[in-house]
Write a protein that holds these residues in place. Structure first.
Motif, PDB file in Angstrom:
ATOM      1  N   LEU A  39       0.826  -1.206   0.000  1.00  0.00           N
ATOM      2  CA  LEU A  39       0.000   0.000   0.000  1.00  0.00           C
ATOM      3  C   LEU A  39       0.862   1.259   0.000  1.00  0.00           C
ATOM      4  CD1 LEU A  39      -2.652  -1.059   2.681  1.00  0.00           C
ATOM      5  CD2 LEU A  39      -2.880  -1.163   0.187  1.00  0.00           C
ATOM      6  N   PRO A  40       0.280   2.427  -0.379  1.00  0.00           N
ATOM      7  CA  PRO A  40       1.014   3.695  -0.287  1.00  0.00           C
ATOM      8  C   PRO A  40       1.406   3.975   1.165  1.00  0.00           C
ATOM      9  CG  PRO A  40      -1.029   3.958  -1.541  1.00  0.00           C
ATOM     10  CD  PRO A  40      -1.061   2.586  -0.945  1.00  0.00           C
ATOM     11  N   LYS A  41       2.516   4.653   1.351  1.00  0.00           N
ATOM     12  CA  LYS A  41       3.064   4.867   2.692  1.00  0.00           C
ATOM     13  C   LYS A  41       2.067   5.527   3.638  1.00  0.00           C
ATOM     14  CE  LYS A  41       6.984   6.763   5.204  1.00  0.00           C
ATOM     15  NZ  LYS A  41       8.212   7.578   5.149  1.00  0.00           N
ATOM     16  N   GLU A  42       1.334   6.503   3.144  1.00  0.00           N
ATOM     17  CA  GLU A  42       0.393   7.240   3.992  1.00  0.00           C
ATOM     18  C   GLU A  42      -0.669   6.306   4.580  1.00  0.00           C
ATOM     19  OE1 GLU A  42      -2.789  10.923   3.670  1.00  0.00           O
ATOM     20  OE2 GLU A  42      -1.339  10.634   2.050  1.00  0.00           O
ATOM     21  N   LEU A  43      -1.201   5.418   3.737  1.00  0.00           N
ATOM     22  CA  LEU A  43      -2.213   4.473   4.197  1.00  0.00           C
ATOM     23  C   LEU A  43      -1.591   3.353   5.036  1.00  0.00           C
ATOM     24  CD1 LEU A  43      -5.167   3.601   4.143  1.00  0.00           C
ATOM     25  CD2 LEU A  43      -4.726   2.443   1.964  1.00  0.00           C
ATOM     26  N   ARG A  44      -0.372   2.965   4.675  1.00  0.00           N
ATOM     27  CA  ARG A  44       0.342   1.885   5.370  1.00  0.00           C
ATOM     28  C   ARG A  44       0.543   2.214   6.850  1.00  0.00           C
ATOM     29  NH1 ARG A  44       4.681   1.271   1.823  1.00  0.00           N
ATOM     30  NH2 ARG A  44       6.148   2.325   3.175  1.00  0.00           N
ATOM     31  N   GLU A  45       0.811   3.493   7.133  1.00  0.00           N
ATOM     32  CA  GLU A  45       1.051   3.916   8.510  1.00  0.00           C
ATOM     33  C   GLU A  45      -0.185   3.791   9.383  1.00  0.00           C
ATOM     34  OE1 GLU A  45       4.003   5.024   9.978  1.00  0.00           O
ATOM     35  OE2 GLU A  45       4.888   4.240   8.135  1.00  0.00           O
ATOM     36  N   GLU A  46      -1.358   3.749   8.763  1.00  0.00           N
ATOM     37  CA  GLU A  46      -2.611   3.679   9.512  1.00  0.00           C
ATOM     38  C   GLU A  46      -3.010   2.242   9.871  1.00  0.00           C
ATOM     39  OE1 GLU A  46      -4.325   6.368  10.576  1.00  0.00           O
ATOM     40  OE2 GLU A  46      -2.682   7.572   9.733  1.00  0.00           O
ATOM     41  N   ILE A  47      -2.406   1.264   9.186  1.00  0.00           N
ATOM     42  CA  ILE A  47      -2.826  -0.131   9.359  1.00  0.00           C
ATOM     43  C   ILE A  47      -1.862  -0.848  10.298  1.00  0.00           C
ATOM     44  CG2 ILE A  47      -3.262  -2.329   8.187  1.00  0.00           C
ATOM     45  CD1 ILE A  47      -3.942  -0.671   5.682  1.00  0.00           C
ATOM     46  N   THR A  48      -2.363  -1.234  11.455  1.00  0.00           N
ATOM     47  CA  THR A  48      -1.546  -1.948  12.435  1.00  0.00           C
ATOM     48  C   THR A  48      -1.919  -3.433  12.437  1.00  0.00           C
ATOM     49  OG1 THR A  48      -3.141  -1.396  14.158  1.00  0.00           O
ATOM     50  CG2 THR A  48      -1.233   0.063  13.935  1.00  0.00           C
ATOM     51  N   PRO A  49      -1.011  -4.301  12.894  1.00  0.00           N
ATOM     52  CA  PRO A  49      -1.314  -5.740  12.905  1.00  0.00           C
ATOM     53  C   PRO A  49      -2.481  -6.055  13.838  1.00  0.00           C
ATOM     54  CG  PRO A  49       1.019  -5.340  13.331  1.00  0.00           C
ATOM     55  CD  PRO A  49       0.328  -4.021  13.417  1.00  0.00           C
ATOM     56  N   LYS A  50      -3.248  -7.060  13.475  1.00  0.00           N
ATOM     57  CA  LYS A  50      -4.340  -7.539  14.343  1.00  0.00           C
ATOM     58  C   LYS A  50      -3.777  -8.679  15.185  1.00  0.00           C
ATOM     59  CE  LYS A  50      -7.004  -4.644  12.267  1.00  0.00           C
ATOM     60  NZ  LYS A  50      -5.925  -3.907  11.589  1.00  0.00           N
ATOM     61  N   ASN A  51      -3.360  -8.336  16.402  1.00  0.00           N
ATOM     62  CA  ASN A  51      -2.715  -9.318  17.275  1.00  0.00           C
ATOM     63  C   ASN A  51      -3.686 -10.435  17.659  1.00  0.00           C
ATOM     64  OD1 ASN A  51      -0.301  -7.801  17.306  1.00  0.00           O
ATOM     65  ND2 ASN A  51      -1.126  -6.470  18.898  1.00  0.00           N
ATOM     66  N   ILE A  52      -3.120 -11.604  17.960  1.00  0.00           N
ATOM     67  CA  ILE A  52      -3.913 -12.810  18.191  1.00  0.00           C
ATOM     68  C   ILE A  52      -3.658 -13.342  19.593  1.00  0.00           C
ATOM     69  CG2 ILE A  52      -4.311 -15.193  17.391  1.00  0.00           C
ATOM     70  CD1 ILE A  52      -3.090 -14.228  14.663  1.00  0.00           C
ATOM     71  N   ILE A  53      -4.710 -13.814  20.242  1.00  0.00           N
ATOM     72  CA  ILE A  53      -4.549 -14.518  21.514  1.00  0.00           C
ATOM     73  C   ILE A  53      -5.177 -15.906  21.366  1.00  0.00           C
ATOM     74  CG2 ILE A  53      -6.668 -13.556  22.575  1.00  0.00           C
ATOM     75  CD1 ILE A  53      -4.920 -13.393  25.211  1.00  0.00           C
ATOM     76  N   MET A  54      -4.387 -16.931  21.694  1.00  0.00           N
ATOM     77  CA  MET A  54      -4.837 -18.314  21.539  1.00  0.00           C
ATOM     78  C   MET A  54      -5.064 -18.932  22.914  1.00  0.00           C
ATOM     79  SD  MET A  54      -2.650 -19.768  18.297  1.00  0.00           S
ATOM     80  CE  MET A  54      -0.999 -19.464  18.875  1.00  0.00           C
ATOM     81  N   ARG A  55      -6.218 -19.589  23.067  1.00  0.00           N
ATOM     82  CA  ARG A  55      -6.568 -20.201  24.342  1.00  0.00           C
ATOM     83  C   ARG A  55      -6.723 -21.708  24.134  1.00  0.00           C
ATOM     84  NH1 ARG A  55     -11.668 -17.697  27.109  1.00  0.00           N
ATOM     85  NH2 ARG A  55     -12.491 -18.110  25.031  1.00  0.00           N
ATOM     86  N   GLY A  56      -6.056 -22.498  24.964  1.00  0.00           N
ATOM     87  CA  GLY A  56      -6.159 -23.943  24.843  1.00  0.00           C
ATOM     88  C   GLY A  56      -5.185 -24.638  25.769  1.00  0.00           C
ATOM     89  N   PRO A  57      -5.407 -25.921  26.067  1.00  0.00           N
ATOM     90  CA  PRO A  57      -4.510 -26.653  26.978  1.00  0.00           C
ATOM     91  C   PRO A  57      -3.107 -26.770  26.412  1.00  0.00           C
ATOM     92  CG  PRO A  57      -6.071 -28.149  25.920  1.00  0.00           C
ATOM     93  CD  PRO A  57      -6.502 -26.767  25.571  1.00  0.00           C
ATOM     94  N   THR A  58      -2.152 -27.094  27.271  1.00  0.00           N
ATOM     95  CA  THR A  58      -0.763 -27.216  26.840  1.00  0.00           C
ATOM     96  C   THR A  58      -0.602 -28.368  25.845  1.00  0.00           C
ATOM     97  OG1 THR A  58       1.525 -27.462  27.610  1.00  0.00           O
ATOM     98  CG2 THR A  58      -0.129 -28.742  28.766  1.00  0.00           C
ATOM     99  N   GLY A  59       0.336 -28.210  24.934  1.00  0.00           N
ATOM    100  CA  GLY A  59       0.690 -29.299  24.027  1.00  0.00           C
ATOM    101  C   GLY A  59      -0.236 -29.522  22.854  1.00  0.00           C
ATOM    102  N   VAL A  60      -1.134 -28.551  22.564  1.00  0.00           N
ATOM    103  CA  VAL A  60      -2.067 -28.760  21.448  1.00  0.00           C
ATOM    104  C   VAL A  60      -1.617 -28.052  20.164  1.00  0.00           C
ATOM    105  CG1 VAL A  60      -4.056 -29.169  22.927  1.00  0.00           C
ATOM    106  CG2 VAL A  60      -3.563 -26.838  22.170  1.00  0.00           C
TER     107      VAL A  60
END
Length: 431
Positions: A39-60
Protein backbone atom coordinates in the motif's frame (compact mmCIF):
# COMPACT_ATOMS: atom_id res chain seq x y z
CA UNK A 1 8.06 -15.89 0.19
CA UNK A 2 4.60 -14.34 -0.34
CA UNK A 3 2.28 -17.27 0.33
CA UNK A 4 -1.50 -16.98 0.23
CA UNK A 5 -3.40 -17.84 3.45
CA UNK A 6 -4.45 -21.16 1.92
CA UNK A 7 -0.80 -22.02 1.10
CA UNK A 8 0.30 -21.03 4.62
CA UNK A 9 -2.29 -23.37 6.15
CA UNK A 10 -1.17 -26.17 3.80
CA UNK A 11 2.41 -25.74 5.01
CA UNK A 12 1.33 -25.70 8.67
CA UNK A 13 -0.72 -28.88 8.07
CA UNK A 14 2.54 -30.76 7.40
CA UNK A 15 3.61 -30.28 11.02
CA UNK A 16 0.46 -29.58 13.06
CA UNK A 17 -2.67 -31.72 13.16
CA UNK A 18 -6.06 -30.03 13.47
CA UNK A 19 -6.48 -26.54 15.01
CA UNK A 20 -7.80 -25.15 11.72
CA UNK A 21 -9.25 -21.98 13.32
CA UNK A 22 -5.87 -21.00 14.77
CA UNK A 23 -4.06 -21.79 11.50
CA UNK A 24 -6.51 -19.68 9.48
CA UNK A 25 -6.19 -16.77 11.93
CA UNK A 26 -2.38 -16.65 11.81
CA UNK A 27 -2.34 -17.20 8.02
CA UNK A 28 -4.63 -14.22 7.46
CA UNK A 29 -2.60 -12.06 9.89
CA UNK A 30 0.58 -12.96 8.04
CA UNK A 31 -0.87 -12.30 4.59
CA UNK A 32 -2.21 -8.95 5.80
CA UNK A 33 1.37 -7.88 6.53
CA UNK A 34 2.27 -8.53 2.89
CA UNK A 35 -0.89 -6.74 1.71
CA UNK A 36 -0.01 -3.75 3.91
CA UNK A 37 3.51 -3.60 2.45
CA UNK A 38 2.02 -3.05 -1.03
CA UNK A 39 0.00 0.00 0.00
CA UNK A 40 1.01 3.70 -0.29
CA UNK A 41 3.06 4.87 2.69
CA UNK A 42 0.39 7.24 3.99
CA UNK A 43 -2.21 4.47 4.20
CA UNK A 44 0.34 1.89 5.37
CA UNK A 45 1.05 3.92 8.51
CA UNK A 46 -2.61 3.68 9.51
CA UNK A 47 -2.83 -0.13 9.36
CA UNK A 48 -1.55 -1.95 12.44
CA UNK A 49 -1.31 -5.74 12.90
CA UNK A 50 -4.34 -7.54 14.34
CA UNK A 51 -2.72 -9.32 17.28
CA UNK A 52 -3.91 -12.81 18.19
CA UNK A 53 -4.55 -14.52 21.51
CA UNK A 54 -4.84 -18.31 21.54
CA UNK A 55 -6.57 -20.20 24.34
CA UNK A 56 -6.16 -23.94 24.84
CA UNK A 57 -4.51 -26.65 26.98
CA UNK A 58 -0.76 -27.22 26.84
CA UNK A 59 0.69 -29.30 24.03
CA UNK A 60 -2.07 -28.76 21.45
CA UNK A 61 0.08 -26.75 19.01
CA UNK A 62 -0.06 -23.10 20.10
CA UNK A 63 3.71 -22.56 20.21
CA UNK A 64 4.33 -24.81 17.22
CA UNK A 65 1.97 -22.77 15.03
CA UNK A 66 3.84 -19.54 15.83
CA UNK A 67 7.28 -21.16 15.44
CA UNK A 68 6.48 -22.75 12.07
CA UNK A 69 4.90 -19.50 10.91
CA UNK A 70 8.10 -17.56 11.55
CA UNK A 71 10.18 -20.19 9.70
CA UNK A 72 7.85 -20.02 6.72
CA UNK A 73 8.39 -16.31 6.17
CA UNK A 74 11.94 -16.13 7.55
CA UNK A 75 10.84 -13.32 9.88
CA UNK A 76 12.54 -12.28 13.13
CA UNK A 77 10.78 -14.34 15.80
CA UNK A 78 11.15 -14.89 19.52
CA UNK A 79 9.13 -16.89 22.04
CA UNK A 80 9.01 -15.46 25.53
CA UNK A 81 7.42 -16.57 28.80
CA UNK A 82 5.24 -13.84 30.28
CA UNK A 83 6.21 -15.00 33.78
CA UNK A 84 9.83 -13.86 33.24
CA UNK A 85 8.82 -10.24 33.43
CA UNK A 86 8.16 -8.15 36.51
CA UNK A 87 6.90 -4.65 37.16
CA UNK A 88 9.25 -1.76 36.56
CA UNK A 89 11.26 -1.15 39.74
CA UNK A 90 11.31 -4.81 40.79
CA UNK A 91 14.15 -7.29 40.32
CA UNK A 92 13.60 -9.22 37.10
CA UNK A 93 13.56 -8.71 33.35
CA UNK A 94 12.02 -5.51 32.08
CA UNK A 95 9.46 -5.88 29.28
CA UNK A 96 11.52 -3.83 26.82
CA UNK A 97 14.08 -6.66 26.77
CA UNK A 98 11.75 -8.65 24.49
CA UNK A 99 12.29 -6.02 21.79
CA UNK A 100 16.05 -6.05 22.33
CA UNK A 101 16.03 -9.85 22.02
CA UNK A 102 14.00 -9.61 18.79
CA UNK A 103 16.49 -7.15 17.30
CA UNK A 104 19.35 -9.53 18.15
CA UNK A 105 17.55 -12.28 16.20
CA UNK A 106 17.10 -9.91 13.24
CA UNK A 107 20.78 -8.89 13.32
CA UNK A 108 21.84 -12.56 13.22
CA UNK A 109 19.49 -13.23 10.32
CA UNK A 110 20.79 -10.32 8.25
CA UNK A 111 24.43 -11.14 9.10
CA UNK A 112 23.93 -14.76 8.01
CA UNK A 113 22.41 -13.64 4.69
CA UNK A 114 25.22 -11.13 4.01
CA UNK A 115 27.84 -13.72 4.99
CA UNK A 116 26.33 -16.21 2.56
CA UNK A 117 26.56 -13.61 -0.21
CA UNK A 118 30.30 -13.01 0.31
CA UNK A 119 31.22 -16.60 1.18
CA UNK A 120 33.05 -17.15 -2.11
CA UNK A 121 35.08 -13.97 -1.53
CA UNK A 122 36.32 -14.94 1.95
CA UNK A 123 36.88 -18.64 1.23
CA UNK A 124 40.42 -18.30 -0.25
CA UNK A 125 41.45 -15.94 2.60
CA UNK A 126 40.28 -18.47 5.21
CA UNK A 127 41.94 -21.38 3.37
CA UNK A 128 45.30 -19.55 3.40
CA UNK A 129 44.98 -18.84 7.13
CA UNK A 130 44.17 -22.49 7.79
CA UNK A 131 47.18 -23.68 5.76
CA UNK A 132 49.47 -21.34 7.73
CA UNK A 133 47.98 -22.51 11.05
CA UNK A 134 48.34 -26.21 10.14
CA UNK A 135 51.96 -25.74 9.05
CA UNK A 136 52.83 -23.72 12.15
CA UNK A 137 51.23 -26.27 14.50
CA UNK A 138 53.07 -29.16 12.82
CA UNK A 139 56.39 -27.33 12.93
CA UNK A 140 55.91 -26.71 16.66
CA UNK A 141 55.63 -30.50 17.04
CA UNK A 142 58.80 -31.07 14.93
CA UNK A 143 56.83 -32.53 12.01
CA UNK A 144 58.15 -32.04 8.47
CA UNK A 145 55.81 -29.77 6.51
CA UNK A 146 55.18 -29.44 2.78
CA UNK A 147 52.83 -26.50 2.21
CA UNK A 148 51.68 -27.81 -1.19
CA UNK A 149 50.76 -31.21 0.28
CA UNK A 150 48.90 -29.51 3.16
CA UNK A 151 46.98 -27.38 0.67
CA UNK A 152 45.94 -30.43 -1.37
CA UNK A 153 44.92 -32.42 1.70
CA UNK A 154 42.90 -29.49 2.98
CA UNK A 155 41.02 -29.15 -0.33
CA UNK A 156 40.28 -32.88 -0.31
CA UNK A 157 38.81 -32.62 3.20
CA UNK A 158 41.37 -34.96 4.81
CA UNK A 159 42.35 -32.59 7.62
CA UNK A 160 38.95 -31.59 9.04
CA UNK A 161 39.54 -33.32 12.40
CA UNK A 162 43.20 -32.34 12.83
CA UNK A 163 43.83 -30.19 15.92
CA UNK A 164 45.56 -26.87 15.23
CA UNK A 165 46.45 -23.67 17.12
CA UNK A 166 44.59 -20.61 15.79
CA UNK A 167 44.61 -16.94 16.79
CA UNK A 168 40.98 -15.86 17.18
CA UNK A 169 39.27 -12.77 18.55
CA UNK A 170 38.81 -13.04 22.32
CA UNK A 171 35.20 -12.09 23.02
CA UNK A 172 34.51 -11.50 26.73
CA UNK A 173 31.51 -13.35 28.15
CA UNK A 174 28.38 -11.21 28.64
CA UNK A 175 27.75 -10.04 32.18
CA UNK A 176 24.18 -10.04 33.49
CA UNK A 177 23.25 -6.88 35.29
CA UNK A 178 20.69 -7.37 38.08
CA UNK A 179 17.31 -6.14 36.89
CA UNK A 180 18.63 -5.21 33.46
CA UNK A 181 19.84 -6.57 30.14
CA UNK A 182 23.06 -8.43 29.43
CA UNK A 183 26.05 -6.16 28.95
CA UNK A 184 29.01 -7.23 26.84
CA UNK A 185 32.02 -5.25 28.02
CA UNK A 186 33.74 -5.78 24.65
CA UNK A 187 30.84 -4.26 22.72
CA UNK A 188 30.88 -1.09 24.86
CA UNK A 189 34.30 -0.15 23.44
CA UNK A 190 33.72 -1.73 20.01
CA UNK A 191 35.73 0.16 17.40
CA UNK A 192 37.60 2.25 19.98
CA UNK A 193 40.19 -0.31 21.07
CA UNK A 194 42.10 -2.89 19.02
CA UNK A 195 40.54 -6.35 19.25
CA UNK A 196 42.37 -8.72 21.55
CA UNK A 197 43.31 -12.10 20.09
CA UNK A 198 43.83 -15.37 21.86
CA UNK A 199 45.46 -18.61 20.71
CA UNK A 200 43.09 -21.56 20.94
CA UNK A 201 43.41 -25.22 19.96
CA UNK A 202 40.56 -26.62 17.89
CA UNK A 203 39.79 -28.80 14.89
CA UNK A 204 40.31 -27.50 11.36
CA UNK A 205 36.53 -27.69 10.76
CA UNK A 206 35.81 -25.51 13.81
CA UNK A 207 38.62 -23.10 12.94
CA UNK A 208 37.16 -22.67 9.45
CA UNK A 209 33.78 -21.67 10.96
CA UNK A 210 35.33 -19.10 13.31
CA UNK A 211 37.72 -17.62 10.75
CA UNK A 212 34.95 -17.40 8.12
CA UNK A 213 32.74 -15.57 10.62
CA UNK A 214 35.58 -13.16 11.50
CA UNK A 215 36.38 -12.41 7.84
CA UNK A 216 32.71 -11.85 7.03
CA UNK A 217 32.37 -9.49 10.01
CA UNK A 218 35.39 -7.55 8.77
CA UNK A 219 34.01 -7.09 5.25
CA UNK A 220 30.29 -6.62 5.95
CA UNK A 221 29.08 -3.05 6.49
CA UNK A 222 27.75 -3.18 10.04
CA UNK A 223 25.69 0.01 9.67
CA UNK A 224 23.77 -1.53 6.76
CA UNK A 225 23.24 -4.73 8.76
CA UNK A 226 21.89 -2.86 11.77
CA UNK A 227 19.57 -0.59 9.76
CA UNK A 228 18.16 -3.58 7.82
CA UNK A 229 17.75 -5.56 11.07
CA UNK A 230 15.80 -2.69 12.65
CA UNK A 231 13.61 -2.40 9.51
CA UNK A 232 12.81 -6.13 9.62
CA UNK A 233 12.13 -6.01 13.35
CA UNK A 234 9.68 -3.14 12.92
CA UNK A 235 7.94 -4.40 9.78
CA UNK A 236 8.17 -8.20 10.01
CA UNK A 237 8.93 -9.08 13.65
CA UNK A 238 6.79 -11.64 15.48
CA UNK A 239 6.74 -11.97 19.28
CA UNK A 240 5.04 -15.01 20.81
CA UNK A 241 4.05 -14.37 24.43
CA UNK A 242 3.45 -17.74 26.08
CA UNK A 243 1.70 -18.31 29.42
CA UNK A 244 0.07 -14.88 29.33
CA UNK A 245 -2.64 -16.27 31.62
CA UNK A 246 -0.01 -16.48 34.39
CA UNK A 247 0.14 -12.67 34.60
CA UNK A 248 -3.64 -12.38 34.87
CA UNK A 249 -5.17 -12.38 38.34
CA UNK A 250 -8.27 -14.36 39.26
CA UNK A 251 -11.60 -12.68 38.67
CA UNK A 252 -12.35 -10.41 41.64
CA UNK A 253 -8.85 -10.93 43.08
CA UNK A 254 -7.36 -8.08 45.08
CA UNK A 255 -4.29 -9.48 46.81
CA UNK A 256 -0.74 -8.21 46.31
CA UNK A 257 0.07 -10.94 43.80
CA UNK A 258 -2.86 -9.93 41.57
CA UNK A 259 -1.84 -6.27 41.81
CA UNK A 260 1.71 -7.21 40.74
CA UNK A 261 0.36 -9.22 37.80
CA UNK A 262 -1.71 -6.25 36.71
CA UNK A 263 1.44 -4.14 36.91
CA UNK A 264 3.20 -6.46 34.43
CA UNK A 265 0.22 -6.18 32.07
CA UNK A 266 0.40 -2.38 32.27
CA UNK A 267 4.12 -2.51 31.47
CA UNK A 268 3.53 -4.78 28.46
CA UNK A 269 0.68 -2.58 27.18
CA UNK A 270 2.80 0.26 25.64
CA UNK A 271 5.03 -2.30 23.89
CA UNK A 272 2.02 -3.99 22.26
CA UNK A 273 0.21 -0.70 21.72
CA UNK A 274 3.14 0.94 19.98
CA UNK A 275 6.16 2.70 21.47
CA UNK A 276 9.83 3.34 20.79
CA UNK A 277 12.43 1.14 22.49
CA UNK A 278 16.12 2.06 22.62
CA UNK A 279 18.51 -0.77 21.69
CA UNK A 280 22.26 -0.80 21.12
CA UNK A 281 21.56 -0.92 17.36
CA UNK A 282 19.19 2.06 17.35
CA UNK A 283 15.62 2.95 18.27
CA UNK A 284 12.90 0.44 17.37
CA UNK A 285 9.22 1.30 16.88
CA UNK A 286 6.95 -1.50 18.04
CA UNK A 287 3.77 -0.27 16.30
CA UNK A 288 3.83 -2.88 13.52
CA UNK A 289 5.30 -5.91 15.31
CA UNK A 290 2.85 -8.84 15.33
CA UNK A 291 2.13 -10.18 18.83
CA UNK A 292 0.69 -13.65 19.33
CA UNK A 293 -0.22 -14.52 22.92
CA UNK A 294 -1.28 -17.87 24.32
CA UNK A 295 -2.35 -19.48 27.54
CA UNK A 296 -4.31 -22.37 29.01
CA UNK A 297 -6.62 -20.03 31.01
CA UNK A 298 -7.59 -22.77 33.49
CA UNK A 299 -7.95 -20.36 36.43
CA UNK A 300 -8.39 -16.96 34.79
CA UNK A 301 -10.17 -15.80 31.63
CA UNK A 302 -9.11 -13.55 28.77
CA UNK A 303 -11.78 -11.14 30.06
CA UNK A 304 -9.78 -10.80 33.32
CA UNK A 305 -6.97 -9.00 31.49
CA UNK A 306 -6.91 -5.23 31.88
CA UNK A 307 -9.32 -3.79 29.24
CA UNK A 308 -6.62 -1.80 27.44
CA UNK A 309 -4.52 -4.94 26.83
CA UNK A 310 -7.58 -6.95 25.80
CA UNK A 311 -8.23 -4.36 23.12
CA UNK A 312 -4.77 -4.91 21.65
CA UNK A 313 -5.59 -8.59 20.96
CA UNK A 314 -8.73 -8.36 18.82
CA UNK A 315 -8.46 -11.87 17.36
CA UNK A 316 -9.21 -14.69 19.80
CA UNK A 317 -8.94 -18.36 18.92
CA UNK A 318 -9.84 -21.43 20.97
CA UNK A 319 -7.73 -24.54 20.36
CA UNK A 320 -9.21 -28.01 20.84
CA UNK A 321 -7.91 -30.78 23.06
CA UNK A 322 -6.35 -33.63 21.10
CA UNK A 323 -8.38 -36.80 20.49
CA UNK A 324 -7.28 -40.37 19.81
CA UNK A 325 -7.63 -39.76 16.05
CA UNK A 326 -5.44 -36.64 16.35
CA UNK A 327 -2.75 -38.69 18.10
CA UNK A 328 -2.87 -41.32 15.33
CA UNK A 329 -2.40 -38.64 12.68
CA UNK A 330 0.47 -37.02 14.63
CA UNK A 331 2.19 -40.42 14.85
CA UNK A 332 1.85 -41.17 11.13
CA UNK A 333 1.04 -38.15 8.96
CA UNK A 334 3.13 -35.22 10.14
CA UNK A 335 6.44 -34.41 8.50
CA UNK A 336 9.22 -35.96 10.60
CA UNK A 337 6.53 -37.76 12.62
CA UNK A 338 7.13 -39.14 16.12
CA UNK A 339 7.39 -42.71 14.77
CA UNK A 340 9.93 -41.63 12.16
CA UNK A 341 11.99 -39.83 14.84
CA UNK A 342 12.27 -42.93 17.04
CA UNK A 343 12.85 -45.19 14.04
CA UNK A 344 15.71 -42.96 12.84
CA UNK A 345 17.35 -42.50 16.23
CA UNK A 346 17.42 -46.25 16.97
CA UNK A 347 18.75 -47.06 13.50
CA UNK A 348 22.03 -45.49 14.68
CA UNK A 349 22.38 -48.50 17.00
CA UNK A 350 21.35 -51.03 14.31
CA UNK A 351 17.71 -51.36 15.37
CA UNK A 352 15.25 -51.44 12.47
CA UNK A 353 12.08 -50.37 14.27
CA UNK A 354 8.71 -50.98 12.62
CA UNK A 355 5.30 -50.00 14.00
CA UNK A 356 2.19 -51.88 12.89
CA UNK A 357 -1.08 -49.98 12.36
CA UNK A 358 -2.70 -51.66 15.36
CA UNK A 359 0.28 -50.63 17.54
CA UNK A 360 -0.15 -46.99 16.49
CA UNK A 361 -3.87 -47.26 17.28
CA UNK A 362 -3.05 -48.61 20.76
CA UNK A 363 -0.41 -45.93 21.44
CA UNK A 364 -2.90 -43.23 20.43
CA UNK A 365 -5.59 -44.69 22.71
CA UNK A 366 -3.23 -44.91 25.70
CA UNK A 367 -2.05 -41.32 25.13
CA UNK A 368 -5.62 -40.04 24.99
CA UNK A 369 -6.59 -41.99 28.14
CA UNK A 370 -3.52 -40.75 30.05
CA UNK A 371 -4.43 -37.15 29.19
CA UNK A 372 -8.00 -37.73 30.39
CA UNK A 373 -7.09 -39.41 33.69
CA UNK A 374 -4.08 -37.26 34.64
CA UNK A 375 -2.72 -33.87 33.59
CA UNK A 376 -3.59 -33.03 29.98
CA UNK A 377 -0.23 -32.27 28.35
CA UNK A 378 -1.42 -32.63 24.76
CA UNK A 379 0.92 -34.04 22.12
CA UNK A 380 3.80 -34.12 24.62
CA UNK A 381 2.08 -37.18 26.07
CA UNK A 382 3.17 -39.14 22.97
CA UNK A 383 6.84 -38.70 23.90
CA UNK A 384 6.13 -39.89 27.46
CA UNK A 385 4.34 -42.99 26.13
CA UNK A 386 6.98 -43.72 23.46
CA UNK A 387 9.86 -43.40 25.93
CA UNK A 388 8.19 -45.89 28.28
CA UNK A 389 7.34 -48.23 25.39
CA UNK A 390 10.86 -48.27 23.94
CA UNK A 391 12.86 -48.07 27.20
CA UNK A 392 14.15 -51.68 27.11
CA UNK A 393 15.00 -51.51 23.40
CA UNK A 394 16.83 -48.19 23.81
CA UNK A 395 18.75 -49.44 26.85
CA UNK A 396 19.94 -52.69 25.23
CA UNK A 397 20.67 -51.32 21.74
CA UNK A 398 24.32 -50.99 20.64
CA UNK A 399 26.05 -50.27 17.34
CA UNK A 400 28.32 -53.26 18.07
CA UNK A 401 25.41 -55.64 17.40
CA UNK A 402 24.24 -56.55 13.86
CA UNK A 403 21.17 -54.87 12.32
CA UNK A 404 18.09 -56.29 14.06
CA UNK A 405 14.48 -55.82 13.01
CA UNK A 406 12.08 -55.10 15.87
CA UNK A 407 8.34 -55.11 15.24
CA UNK A 408 6.11 -53.14 17.59
CA UNK A 409 2.54 -54.49 17.44
CA UNK A 410 -0.57 -54.10 19.61
CA UNK A 411 0.39 -57.02 21.88
CA UNK A 412 3.82 -55.45 22.57
CA UNK A 413 2.21 -52.11 23.47
CA UNK A 414 -0.46 -53.70 25.67
CA UNK A 415 2.18 -55.69 27.54
CA UNK A 416 4.28 -52.57 28.15
CA UNK A 417 1.26 -50.70 29.55
CA UNK A 418 -0.64 -53.50 31.29
CA UNK A 419 -0.49 -51.65 34.64
CA UNK A 420 -1.83 -48.47 33.05
CA UNK A 421 -4.62 -50.43 31.38
CA UNK A 422 -5.65 -51.84 34.76
CA UNK A 423 -5.76 -48.28 36.15
CA UNK A 424 -8.04 -47.17 33.28
CA UNK A 425 -10.39 -50.13 33.85
CA UNK A 426 -10.71 -49.32 37.59
CA UNK A 427 -11.66 -45.71 36.76
CA UNK A 428 -15.06 -47.00 35.57
CA UNK A 429 -15.98 -48.02 39.15
CA UNK A 430 -14.89 -44.80 40.88
CA UNK A 431 -17.83 -42.49 41.58
Amino acid sequence: MNLSPRQIVEELDKYIIGQNKAKRAVAIALRNRYRRSRLPKELREEITPKNIIMRGPTGVGKTEIARRLAKLVKAPFIKIEATKYTEVGYVGRDVESMIRDLVEVAVRMVKDEKSHEIESKVKPIVENKLIDAICETRRASDIQVDKTVVSEELKEGKLENEQIDVLVIDNPKPMLAIGGPEINIGSVFDGLLPQKRKKRRMSVARAREILTSEECDRIIDKDNVYSEAIRRTEEEGIIFIDEIDKIIGKAGGSNNQDVSREGVQRDILPIVEGSTVATKYGNVKTDFILFIASGAFHVSNIEDMIPELQGRFPIRVDLDSLTKDDFKRILKETKNSVCLQYKSILKVDNIDLNFTDDAIDEIAEISAQENETSENIGARRLHTVMETLLEDISFNASDELPMTEVKIDRAYVQNAFKDSKRKFDLKKYIL
